[in-house]
Scaffold this motif. Structure first.
Motif, PDB file in Angstrom:
ATOM      1  N   PHE A   1      46.791 -59.446  23.301  1.00 47.11           N
ATOM      2  CA  PHE A   1      46.180 -60.757  23.102  1.00 47.11           C
ATOM      3  C   PHE A   1      44.669 -60.571  23.187  1.00 47.11           C
ATOM      4  O   PHE A   1      44.194 -59.544  23.663  1.00 47.11           O
ATOM      5  CB  PHE A   1      46.658 -61.736  24.175  1.00 47.11           C
ATOM      6  N   ARG A   2      43.932 -61.554  22.745  1.00 47.46           N
ATOM      7  CA  ARG A   2      42.493 -61.470  22.893  1.00 47.46           C
ATOM      8  C   ARG A   2      41.913 -62.830  23.225  1.00 47.46           C
ATOM      9  O   ARG A   2      42.518 -63.864  22.925  1.00 47.46           O
ATOM     10  CB  ARG A   2      41.837 -60.907  21.627  1.00 47.46           C
ATOM     11  N   GLU A   3      40.725 -62.773  23.798  1.00 44.51           N
ATOM     12  CA  GLU A   3      40.052 -63.997  24.204  1.00 44.51           C
ATOM     13  C   GLU A   3      38.572 -63.874  23.862  1.00 44.51           C
ATOM     14  O   GLU A   3      37.862 -63.057  24.448  1.00 44.51           O
ATOM     15  CB  GLU A   3      40.251 -64.226  25.702  1.00 44.51           C
ATOM     16  N   GLU A   4      38.142 -64.651  22.892  1.00 42.36           N
ATOM     17  CA  GLU A   4      36.731 -64.681  22.530  1.00 42.36           C
ATOM     18  C   GLU A   4      36.013 -65.597  23.509  1.00 42.36           C
ATOM     19  O   GLU A   4      36.603 -66.511  24.074  1.00 42.36           O
ATOM     20  CB  GLU A   4      36.574 -65.176  21.101  1.00 42.36           C
ATOM     21  N   SER A   5      34.743 -65.348  23.669  1.00 49.36           N
ATOM     22  CA  SER A   5      33.950 -66.132  24.611  1.00 49.36           C
ATOM     23  C   SER A   5      34.021 -67.617  24.277  1.00 49.36           C
ATOM     24  O   SER A   5      33.755 -68.013  23.143  1.00 49.36           O
ATOM     25  CB  SER A   5      32.493 -65.661  24.573  1.00 49.36           C
ATOM     26  N   GLY A   6      34.450 -68.408  25.253  1.00 50.85           N
ATOM     27  CA  GLY A   6      34.517 -69.846  25.056  1.00 50.85           C
ATOM     28  C   GLY A   6      35.723 -70.328  24.284  1.00 50.85           C
ATOM     29  O   GLY A   6      35.853 -71.529  24.037  1.00 50.85           O
ATOM     30  N   GLU A   7      36.585 -69.420  23.910  1.00 46.54           N
ATOM     31  CA  GLU A   7      37.762 -69.800  23.134  1.00 46.54           C
ATOM     32  C   GLU A   7      39.033 -69.587  23.943  1.00 46.54           C
ATOM     33  O   GLU A   7      39.039 -68.903  24.965  1.00 46.54           O
ATOM     34  CB  GLU A   7      37.841 -68.963  21.850  1.00 46.54           C
ATOM     35  N   GLU A   8      40.118 -70.167  23.480  1.00 49.80           N
ATOM     36  CA  GLU A   8      41.399 -69.950  24.133  1.00 49.80           C
ATOM     37  C   GLU A   8      41.961 -68.586  23.734  1.00 49.80           C
ATOM     38  O   GLU A   8      41.645 -68.049  22.675  1.00 49.80           O
ATOM     39  CB  GLU A   8      42.385 -71.053  23.738  1.00 49.80           C
TER      40      GLU A   8
ATOM     41  N   THR B   1      39.944 -55.287  28.131  1.00 46.94           N
ATOM     42  CA  THR B   1      38.926 -54.340  27.686  1.00 46.94           C
ATOM     43  C   THR B   1      38.087 -55.016  26.604  1.00 46.94           C
ATOM     44  O   THR B   1      38.622 -55.674  25.710  1.00 46.94           O
ATOM     45  CB  THR B   1      39.560 -53.029  27.179  1.00 46.94           C
ATOM     46  N   LEU B   2      36.781 -54.881  26.732  1.00 49.80           N
ATOM     47  CA  LEU B   2      35.860 -55.593  25.840  1.00 49.80           C
ATOM     48  C   LEU B   2      35.649 -54.815  24.546  1.00 49.80           C
ATOM     49  O   LEU B   2      35.322 -53.624  24.571  1.00 49.80           O
ATOM     50  CB  LEU B   2      34.523 -55.807  26.535  1.00 49.80           C
ATOM     51  N   VAL B   3      35.822 -55.512  23.446  1.00 50.19           N
ATOM     52  CA  VAL B   3      35.519 -54.969  22.127  1.00 50.19           C
ATOM     53  C   VAL B   3      34.365 -55.772  21.545  1.00 50.19           C
ATOM     54  O   VAL B   3      34.453 -56.997  21.445  1.00 50.19           O
ATOM     55  CB  VAL B   3      36.740 -55.041  21.195  1.00 50.19           C
ATOM     56  N   THR B   4      33.305 -55.078  21.175  1.00 46.80           N
ATOM     57  CA  THR B   4      32.141 -55.721  20.589  1.00 46.80           C
ATOM     58  C   THR B   4      31.915 -55.142  19.202  1.00 46.80           C
ATOM     59  O   THR B   4      31.769 -53.921  19.048  1.00 46.80           O
ATOM     60  CB  THR B   4      30.895 -55.504  21.450  1.00 46.80           C
ATOM     61  N   VAL B   5      31.913 -56.017  18.209  1.00 51.35           N
ATOM     62  CA  VAL B   5      31.691 -55.582  16.832  1.00 51.35           C
ATOM     63  C   VAL B   5      30.307 -56.074  16.417  1.00 51.35           C
ATOM     64  O   VAL B   5      30.070 -57.266  16.262  1.00 51.35           O
ATOM     65  CB  VAL B   5      32.768 -56.130  15.884  1.00 51.35           C
TER      66      VAL B   5
ATOM     67  N   ILE C   1      37.508 -60.032  24.501  1.00 50.87           N
ATOM     68  CA  ILE C   1      38.193 -59.222  25.506  1.00 50.87           C
ATOM     69  C   ILE C   1      39.649 -59.130  25.061  1.00 50.87           C
ATOM     70  O   ILE C   1      40.285 -60.158  24.794  1.00 50.87           O
ATOM     71  CB  ILE C   1      38.088 -59.835  26.907  1.00 50.87           C
ATOM     72  N   TYR C   2      40.133 -57.930  24.997  1.00 52.54           N
ATOM     73  CA  TYR C   2      41.504 -57.688  24.556  1.00 52.54           C
ATOM     74  C   TYR C   2      42.375 -57.382  25.779  1.00 52.54           C
ATOM     75  O   TYR C   2      42.036 -56.512  26.585  1.00 52.54           O
ATOM     76  CB  TYR C   2      41.549 -56.536  23.550  1.00 52.54           C
TER      77      TYR C   2
ATOM     78  N   ARG D   1      40.968 -47.944  18.505  1.00 53.44           N
ATOM     79  CA  ARG D   1      42.342 -47.954  19.016  1.00 53.44           C
ATOM     80  C   ARG D   1      42.324 -48.232  20.504  1.00 53.44           C
ATOM     81  O   ARG D   1      41.687 -47.502  21.277  1.00 53.44           O
ATOM     82  CB  ARG D   1      43.043 -46.628  18.751  1.00 53.44           C
ATOM     83  N   LEU D   2      43.018 -49.268  20.879  1.00 52.76           N
ATOM     84  CA  LEU D   2      43.153 -49.623  22.287  1.00 52.76           C
ATOM     85  C   LEU D   2      44.452 -49.052  22.837  1.00 52.76           C
ATOM     86  O   LEU D   2      45.448 -48.943  22.112  1.00 52.76           O
ATOM     87  CB  LEU D   2      43.152 -51.145  22.464  1.00 52.76           C
TER      88      LEU D   2
END
Length: 127
Positions: free
Chosen positions: A33-40, A121-125, A88-89, A18-19
């Protein structure tokens, strides 16, 4: 209005997180929103101060946005997380003078009305 996200971290596949996003003031419309590495950047959901929420269709099954106006805090509950949720959220909001309601409060990208952003805030799964 300043936005401060928290709650990110490492979680195993299938887990939940939970963020939280604390806003320093009022906003008609806030979102995640979120942003994956190298993605929009991609949208997840938005919510009005009234509690009315809008989701990106693909996010609706596993993500829930909510708001506690007494705490000026927006939450994002994330379930059944998978490695491709690693990102990153970001929390976003409309400036207080912007009356962003209804169809204008949406998680589509871009949404020019959401002009305030947190630091993320970084979320790593990962197992």
């Amino acid at each position: 209005v300043q936005l401060v996200e928290s709650g990110g971290g490492l979680v195993q596949p299938g887990g939940s997180l939970r963020l939280s996003c604390i806003a320093s003031g009022y906003s008609y419309c806030l979102g995640w929103f979120r942003e994956e590495s190298g993605e929009e950047r991609e949208g997840i959901a938005t919510i009005e101060w009234t509690g009315s929420a809008t989701y990106v269709e693909s996010m609706k099954a596993r993500f829930t946005i909510s708001i506690d106006t007494s705490k000026k805090t927006v939450y994002l509950e994330m379930n059944h997380l998978q490695p491709n949720d690693t990102a990153i959220y970001y929390c976003a909001a409309a400036s207080p003078h912007r009356v962003v309601t209804g169809s204008f409060c949406h998680p589509g990208v871009p949404n020019e009305y959401l002009d305030l952003w947190g630091q993320g805030t970084l979320v790593t799964v990962s197992s």
